[in-house]
Write an enzyme that holds these catalytic residues in place. Structure first.
Site, short mmCIF file in Angstrom:
data_model
loop_
_atom_site.label_atom_id
_atom_site.label_comp_id
_atom_site.label_asym_id
_atom_site.label_seq_id
_atom_site.Cartn_x
_atom_site.Cartn_y
_atom_site.Cartn_z
N HIS A 240 29.94 2.66 49.92
CA HIS A 240 29.68 3.97 50.55
C HIS A 240 29.89 5.16 49.64
O HIS A 240 29.87 6.29 50.12
CB HIS A 240 30.58 4.16 51.77
CG HIS A 240 30.22 3.31 52.93
ND1 HIS A 240 29.33 3.70 53.89
CD2 HIS A 240 30.62 2.06 53.26
CE1 HIS A 240 29.20 2.74 54.79
NE2 HIS A 240 29.98 1.73 54.43
N LYS B 127 31.41 19.28 57.62
CA LYS B 127 31.65 17.96 57.00
C LYS B 127 33.01 18.03 56.35
O LYS B 127 33.63 19.11 56.32
CB LYS B 127 30.58 17.67 55.96
CG LYS B 127 30.35 18.82 54.94
CD LYS B 127 29.30 18.48 53.90
CE LYS B 127 27.89 18.65 54.36
NZ LYS B 127 27.14 17.41 54.41
N ARG B 128 33.51 16.90 55.82
CA ARG B 128 34.77 16.99 55.09
C ARG B 128 34.66 18.02 53.97
O ARG B 128 33.58 18.25 53.41
CB ARG B 128 35.13 15.61 54.50
CG ARG B 128 35.62 14.63 55.52
CD ARG B 128 36.90 15.10 56.16
NE ARG B 128 38.02 14.95 55.26
CZ ARG B 128 39.08 14.18 55.49
NH1 ARG B 128 39.18 13.50 56.62
NH2 ARG B 128 40.05 14.10 54.62
N LYS C 284 30.85 18.24 47.70
CA LYS C 284 29.97 18.71 48.79
C LYS C 284 29.68 20.20 48.67
O LYS C 284 28.82 20.73 49.36
CB LYS C 284 30.61 18.39 50.14
CG LYS C 284 30.75 16.87 50.40
CD LYS C 284 31.41 16.60 51.74
CE LYS C 284 31.77 15.13 51.98
NZ LYS C 284 30.64 14.30 52.41
N THR D 163 25.21 11.63 56.84
CA THR D 163 24.68 11.29 58.17
C THR D 163 24.65 12.55 59.02
O THR D 163 23.84 12.66 59.93
CB THR D 163 25.56 10.22 58.85
OG1 THR D 163 26.93 10.56 58.65
CG2 THR D 163 25.30 8.85 58.27
N LYS E 286 21.92 14.18 61.85
CA LYS E 286 22.26 14.71 63.18
C LYS E 286 21.71 16.13 63.34
O LYS E 286 21.20 16.49 64.40
CB LYS E 286 23.78 14.67 63.39
CG LYS E 286 24.33 13.24 63.40
CD LYS E 286 25.85 13.19 63.23
CE LYS E 286 26.28 11.77 62.86
NZ LYS E 286 27.68 11.71 62.37
C1 4GP Z 1 30.69 8.29 53.10
C2 4GP Z 1 29.71 8.96 52.15
O1 4GP Z 1 30.36 10.02 51.47
C3 4GP Z 1 28.52 9.49 52.93
O2 4GP Z 1 27.56 10.00 52.04
C4 4GP Z 1 27.92 8.37 53.77
O3 4GP Z 1 26.91 8.88 54.60
C5 4GP Z 1 28.98 7.72 54.62
O4 4GP Z 1 30.03 7.23 53.81
C6 4GP Z 1 28.45 6.56 55.44
O5 4GP Z 1 27.80 5.64 54.62
N1 4GP Z 1 31.80 7.76 52.37
C7 4GP Z 1 33.06 7.88 52.83
C8 4GP Z 1 34.13 7.32 51.95
O6 4GP Z 1 33.31 8.41 53.92
O7 4GP Z 1 35.32 7.51 52.27
O8 4GP Z 1 33.78 6.70 50.94
#
Ligand code: 4GP
Length: 838
Positions: free
Chosen positions: A373, A564-565, A570, A672, A676
């Site tokens: 991810h 978002k975080r 970002k 994601t 949305k």
């Molecule tokens: C997140 C990614 O940062 C995001 O781009 C992706 O959409 C999401 O996973 C789901 O696949 N990664 C994390 C992490 O939240 O902690 O690695």
């Protein structure tokens, strides 16, 4: 026809208070639950009591489906996806379950008949925030889609007593408050203590020879912890399927306590109990960062071991042999957090079930698939070998053996390539020795996937290049998706109603059908209605912001949103640089023709991530100045919405005009939130990063505001030697923006506050804000112009929704089922559970 008659199988003739779906039955059941579960009568009942009574009413309807589903899976020995994830960011359950059961409107009416308000009751629910961000929320969307598509699945994770912290903002700064989500009880779970299992930790191993003369290993642990499962029902959308999310809670095993108790050390025994329970106490609040803490590794082995033992129990109960494990289960690892599965499954099969290495390895490799991810190096998990060996001595031995055999194969394929061996090894030996969890996951899996096309390409070319060269056949891409049930139907009822009216309601489970909206994109009366819906949604959010932030917001202004975080990659601070620039321009030229804008931010920063916390402070500092400047009234507003969570997300997406997806290209794996927003009619401003690339392909370049360096350009610029200072010197507006932060304009004159942030940008700027600034600001000008042409903007908004069908999590799950899991759907008939024993 009565819905109950429609849904119940012929065997159940009588509608009863636990299954019936008519308004009268629902009301009766609700009052019954208020009396007999909450033990309250209306004069004493709180809103929360009413919420609980309603939740139990809904839960009964779920249980009927749940039992029928479990019975069918047990009878048929159905192939099952075991989705292992350290995070499930489920969000509030009541509303979502009402939508999926198809009883939202009936219940709303029934509750109103009793003089109550459904929205207010839903507000009572404590949100189960058992995740940080994208990764955890994706897991929740996938559970929804698996149930909707009738795919047998079990989610496995941790029942954290404290989920993600609640974010308060004091003096413009983030303050973390613990999230006691279980305080008033959780009606959406059933404890299953009878299925508790033991997990071993620490200690040492001993070799011995068994009766048949075979070399075996036994593990003498230092500590044993009991894992108790709590089951949460996961209902599909208008199907009878109700799957399970099984979350493990840590407890001290009684037998263990007693030993110490008998020795007279009562307090020691209690202490031990407390330390055992610490294991599932709290979620690590990091997104895209790994901290390498011992307790985190203990959490990982805890839920992995519990889950694997649970699968082995199910296998045995269904009368299947160990050799059939990989037919019965496919295990999906949601990132590397559960990667120790590879070693733990080997250990269970060999040490506890007597299989040989080869037989165990065959099963392991056939059963496990791994999703990556992130491309952030700091998120790639690795554990110091010493720490790992102290906690998991047997697993370390197994990993060494896997590594030994693996490197033999590599050596055979690539003779005399010791660099490659070093790079591929499961053990990083470049300095202090580490176990590399992504490598363990790659070697132990039959499938490795990224979460968007670009992300998978970058994995192949860069992060996992050596594995790709070794096992190209394992790699595949699965673009993320989101559930339209929660993020459209539940959160945006106005848009949903209009879609239903225009194209019927089947789009909810076949999102491609949104395509049919395209025909309406030019229709002036449709456009008008579409615009009015957005305005109404913006009005709702404006009211919320008035309450939360005490600001008067003009719903006609452009709602420009980044939620978002908070993370440097970002680039929320790039957004801020644009705001400051616009501010300076308006101060210098008050007659400048730009539409009024409301900049909305939300998101949590990891508590130990200082720069991210400074970014929050900067947003609030800029908000303070702009919102108090009379010259900016009716022109600019800046809002930081505290405590961004699933519930707040559902308020925000429907009200957004512009979606900010501005990460440095090559860093956001997918995103994601981007999906949305677009599904709720927001237009995106974004870089060619993650799934933005595919979103733009789908919605059309003319309906997407693109800016910034591409991933190859980012690499090239860095390779050639990037100097942010050149950009600072070369662009007067950029210089003015950065200087104003530096001299304390947004920190009440204190020039020290943001110095670390600005120093980092001027000297290093790892995420190339300065390089992308000019293009971003120019792109924002085009956004402003486009927004002034209402017809044009509304058309873009409609087309965004119409062309987003690909990004349903149903499509993602279908892709996984077809390419990775090979799990056929199992339709469920509702059975009369009273007769199941016959
Ligand atoms: C997140 C990614 O940062 C995001 O781009 C992706 O959409 C999401 O996973 C789901 O696949 N990664 C994390 C992490 O939240 O902690 O690695």
């Amino acid at each position: 026809m009565q819905p109950a008659a429609n849904l119940n199988h012929a065997a159940v003739q009588v509608e009863d208070d636990r299954t019936g779906l008519t308004p009268e039955t629902l009301k009766r059941a609700f009052l019954d639950n208020l009396f007999y579960i909450q033990g309250k009568f209306p004069r004493l009942a709180t809103q929360h009591d009413y919420y609980m009574a309603l939740a139990y009413t809904v839960r009964d309807r779920l249980l009927q489906r749940w039992i029928s589903t479990a019975a069918a899976y047990t009878e048929q020995g159905s192939r099952t996806v075991a989705y292992l994830s350290a995070e499930f960011l489920m969000g509030p359950q009541l509303g979502h379950n009402l939508v999926n059961l198809g009883i939202y409107d009936i219940v709303q009416q029934a509750v109103a008949d009793l003089g109550l308000n459904l929205d207010e009751l839903m507000e009572q629910e404590a949100e189960p925030g058992l995740g940080n961000g994208g990764l955890g929320r994706l897991a929740a969307c996938y559970l929804d889609s698996m149930a909707t598509l009738e795919v047998p699945s079990l989610g496995y994770g941790i029942r954290y007593e404290f989920g993600i912290f609640r974010q308060d903002i004091r003096n413009g700064q983030q303050v973390e408050v613990t999230d006691k989500w279980l305080r008033l009880g959780n009606p959406w779970e059933l404890p299953r203590p009878e299925w508790a299992v033991d997990v071993k930790l620490g200690g040492h191993t001993e070799a011995y020879t068994d009766r048949s003369g075979r070399y075996r290993v036994r593990w003498i642990p230092y500590q044993v912890i009991k894992g108790v499962p709590y089951d949460m029902p996961i209902a599909g959308y208008r199907t009878n399927t109700c799957n399970t999310l099984r979350l493990w809670s840590a407890q001290a095993p009684e037998a263990f306590d007693f030993e110490i108790f008998n020795s007279g050390d009562y307090l020691g025994a209690v202490q031990d109990k407390l330390s055992s329970e610490n294991l599932s106490k709290v979620l690590y609040p990091n997104d895209n960062i790994s901290q390498g803490k011992r307790l985190r590794l203990a959490q990982q082995i805890f839920f992995v071991s519990c889950s694997l033992q649970d699968m082995l129990r199910i296998l045995a109960r269904q009368g299947l042999a160990l050799s059939q494990f990989s037919q019965k289960f496919v295990i999906q690892l949601n990132d590397t957090h559960p990667a120790v599965t590879v070693a733990e499954l080997m250990r269970l099969l060999m040490d506890e079930h007597g299989l040989s290495w080869d037989a165990a390895w065959d099963i392991t490799q056939r059963s496990i698939a791994y999703t990556n991810h992130t491309l952030m190096p700091e998120a790639l998990e690795k554990w110091p070998v010493d720490m790992f060996g102290q906690l998991l001595p047997r697993h370390l031995e197994i990993i060494y053996e896997i590594n030994h055999r693996f490197l033999e194969q590599v050596r055979a394929r690539f003779p005399d390539d010791s660099d490659r061996l070093r790079r591929l090894s499961l053990i990083d030996e470049s300095g202090e020795r580490y176990v590399r969890m992504a490598h363990l996951a790659c070697v132990g899996s039959f499938s490795i996937n990224g979460v968007a096309a670009l992300h998978t390409e970058l994995l192949k070319q860069d992060v996992l290049k050596d594995f790709y060269e070794l096992y190209p056949e394992k790699f595949n891409s699965k673009t993320n998706g989101v559930t339209p049930r929660r993020f459209m139907v539940l959160s945006n009822p106005r848009q949903t109603e209009m879609l239903n009216r225009t194209i019927g309601d089947t789009w909810v489970s076949r999102l491609d059908e949104l395509k049919r909206l395209e025909a309406k994109a030019e229709d002036p009366s449709f456009q008008h209605d579409w615009h009015m819906i957005k305005q109404a949604n913006k009005g709702d959010l404006a009211n919320y912001m008035a309450k939360q932030n005490g600001l008067v917001i003009n719903p006609e202004s452009l709602f420009d949103v980044q939620v978002k975080r908070i993370h440097e990659y970002k680039r929320q601070h790039l957004n801020v640089l644009h705001i400051i620039t616009l501010y300076h321009r308006l101060k210098a030229s008050p007659n400048l023709e730009v539409p009024p804008r409301t900049f909305i931010f939300g998101g949590k920063a990891a508590p130990g991530y200082h720069v991210a916390k400074l970014m929050i402070r900067l947003v609030n500092g800029v908000a303070e100045v702009i919102n108090h400047d009379p010259a900016m009234r009716d022109r600019l507003k800046v809002v930081f919405l505290r405590n961004f969570n699933v519930r707040l997300a559902q308020r925000i997406y429907p009200a957004a005009d512009l979606s900010e997806q501005i990460s440095m290209a090559g860093k956001e794996a997918s995103g994601t939130g981007n999906m949305k927003f677009a599904l709720n009619g927001a237009v995106t401003i974004g870089t060619l990063d993650g799934a933005n690339v595919e979103i733009r392909d789908e919605v059309g370049a003319e309906n997407f505001f693109l800016f910034g360096l591409t991933a190859p350009e980012v690499y090239a610029l860095k390779a050639q030697g990037y100097n942010p200072w050149d950009y600072y010197q070369g662009d007067p507006e950029l210089k003015q923006a950065l200087d104003s932060i530096l001299v304390g304009t947004f920190s009440r004159g204190d020039g020290e506050v943001f110095k670390p942030l600005i120093d980092s940008l001027l000297n290093w700027d790892p995420y190339l804000l300065l390089a992308d600034y000019q293009d971003y600001v120019a792109c924002q000008e085009r956004v402003g112009q486009a927004f002034c042409d209402r017809t044009h903007w509304t058309r873009m908004s409609i087309l965004n929704v119409a062309r987003m069908g690909l990004f349903s999590s149903d499509r993602s799950i279908q892709d996984y089922c077809r390419d990775v899991w090979r799990t056929p759907a199992v339709p469920i008939e509702l059975t009369d559970h009273a007769q199941l024993g016959e």
